[in-house]
Each structure stands twice: as C-alpha cells, then as structure tokens.
Design a protein around this motif. Structure first.
Motif, PDB file in Angstrom:
ATOM      1  N   SER A   1     -37.845   6.841   3.993  1.00  0.00           N
ATOM      2  CA  SER A   1     -38.823   6.112   3.193  1.00  0.00           C
ATOM      3  C   SER A   1     -39.643   5.149   4.059  1.00  0.00           C
ATOM      4  O   SER A   1     -40.869   5.077   3.948  1.00  0.00           O
ATOM      5  CB  SER A   1     -38.105   5.342   2.080  1.00  0.00           C
ATOM      6  N   HIS A   2     -38.965   4.418   4.922  1.00  0.00           N
ATOM      7  CA  HIS A   2     -39.643   3.504   5.843  1.00  0.00           C
ATOM      8  C   HIS A   2     -40.598   4.285   6.749  1.00  0.00           C
ATOM      9  O   HIS A   2     -41.739   3.886   6.970  1.00  0.00           O
ATOM     10  CB  HIS A   2     -38.590   2.753   6.663  1.00  0.00           C
TER      11      HIS A   2
ATOM     12  N   ARG B   1     -43.734   5.470   4.775  1.00  0.00           N
ATOM     13  CA  ARG B   1     -44.694   4.374   4.540  1.00  0.00           C
ATOM     14  C   ARG B   1     -45.463   4.040   5.817  1.00  0.00           C
ATOM     15  O   ARG B   1     -46.690   3.916   5.800  1.00  0.00           O
ATOM     16  CB  ARG B   1     -43.967   3.139   4.028  1.00  0.00           C
TER      17      ARG B   1
ATOM     18  N   ARG C   1     -49.493   4.847   6.563  1.00  0.00           N
ATOM     19  CA  ARG C   1     -50.384   3.720   6.849  1.00  0.00           C
ATOM     20  C   ARG C   1     -51.174   3.971   8.139  1.00  0.00           C
ATOM     21  O   ARG C   1     -52.368   3.703   8.200  1.00  0.00           O
ATOM     22  CB  ARG C   1     -49.548   2.451   6.965  1.00  0.00           C
TER      23      ARG C   1
ATOM     24  N   THR D   1     -48.988  11.885   4.605  1.00  0.00           N
ATOM     25  CA  THR D   1     -47.529  11.802   4.688  1.00  0.00           C
ATOM     26  C   THR D   1     -46.994  12.706   5.801  1.00  0.00           C
ATOM     27  O   THR D   1     -47.654  13.680   6.179  1.00  0.00           O
ATOM     28  CB  THR D   1     -46.877  12.219   3.358  1.00  0.00           C
TER      29      THR D   1
END
Length: 54
Positions: free
Chosen positions: A32-33, A36, A40, A45
């Motif tokens: 998950s980290h 993200r 960014r 993704t």
C-alpha cells in the motif's frame, strides 16, 4: 524516494516478482505504501505499469 521508485519501476518490467515483493525489495513498508508513493511520482499504479510494460 525517487531512487526507490526508479528501482521499483525497473523491477516491474524486468522481474517476474509480485508487486508486494518488489515493494519490500525497494524498501517500502508494504504494498500500500509502495502504491501510494509510486502513483504520486509516476502518475499511475504499479500494477498498471507492470501490465502495460510486459
């Protein structure tokens, strides 16, 4: 962070490893980290990047 994402980007297209293992190999706390941070920096993704580069 940029260097870890670059390393992960290379692994996504050149390695058969699952995204979770790539995340760990590049020093992210979890998938998950990684997702993200990658999103960014890159704008997409990791899964999308992996699917479109193979």
């Amino acid at each position: 962070m940029q260097e870890r994402v670059e390393k992960a980007r290379d692994l996504l297209v050149s390695s058969p490893l699952p995204i979770a293992e790539i995340a760990m190999a590049c020093g992210f706390a979890d998938q998950s980290h990684f997702t993200r941070a990658f999103s960014r920096v890159v704008g997409t993704t990791p899964g999308c990047r992996q699917r479109h580069q193979r």
